[in-house]
Design an enzyme around this catalytic site. Sequence first.
Site: not given
Ligand code: DX5
Ligand code: ZN
Length: 222
Positions: A8, A31, A33, A35, A64, A66, A135, A140-143, A173-175, A195-196
Amino acid sequence: MGIQISPSMLAADFANLAAEAERVSHADWLHVDVMDNHFVPNLTLGLPVVEALAKATSIPLDCHLMIENPDRWAPGYVEAGAQSVTFHVEAATAPVRLARELRRMGARAGMGLRPATSIEPYEDLLPELDMLLVMTVEPGFGGQSFLEMCLPKIKRTRELIAKHGLDLWLQVDGGITPDTIEQCVQAGADVFVAGSAVYKADDPDAMIESLRKQAEAALPPR
Ligand code: DX5
Ligand code: ZN
């Protein structure tokens, strides 16, 4: 298709997206994102940036969305150069029509579910899709930390895919990190957004290969 890794770009340096794409040359997808600060409480990028990125990289884009009103906006992302476009079912007015439109335009059609959205009401819609996104954090947010409560839904989705004999990719997707990817593989996921975990690694390409190997080793015998 087997295991695929889709880093991501939300965790990348937004001032250098083309260079950041080159740091993940082993990725199956990029990927992206999108938003809109309405569907989720965050604002990232939109069509002009996706269009520029598509020209700057040969890695296929996994967009993706959102955003509210994907019925109106999602087809534009195919025109902008995305090979896969995922809309959220919670935001779509006519998901069947939209998925058919994305496919007609030549893209892979993806549909995303927030953590609290069940898969069961959408069983009949699965043949219209190329990818289902579960999901594993609130979008909404990474990390953020991986939500284990999503694992049973991944498993039930995999069972529905098997029941209908579909060639449908199951994305999470996520964590997603070295600590959580194996549980997702065991539950039935095959496309992993990270992502992270990828972009905060010293060597993003090496992390992609490491996640891929870890996932392949965790695959249940079929
Ligand atoms: C969150 C995004 C993800 C995000 C994942 O809403 O859809 O794609 O970048 O980030 P990580 O891998 O850090 O959870
Ligand atoms: Zn995503």
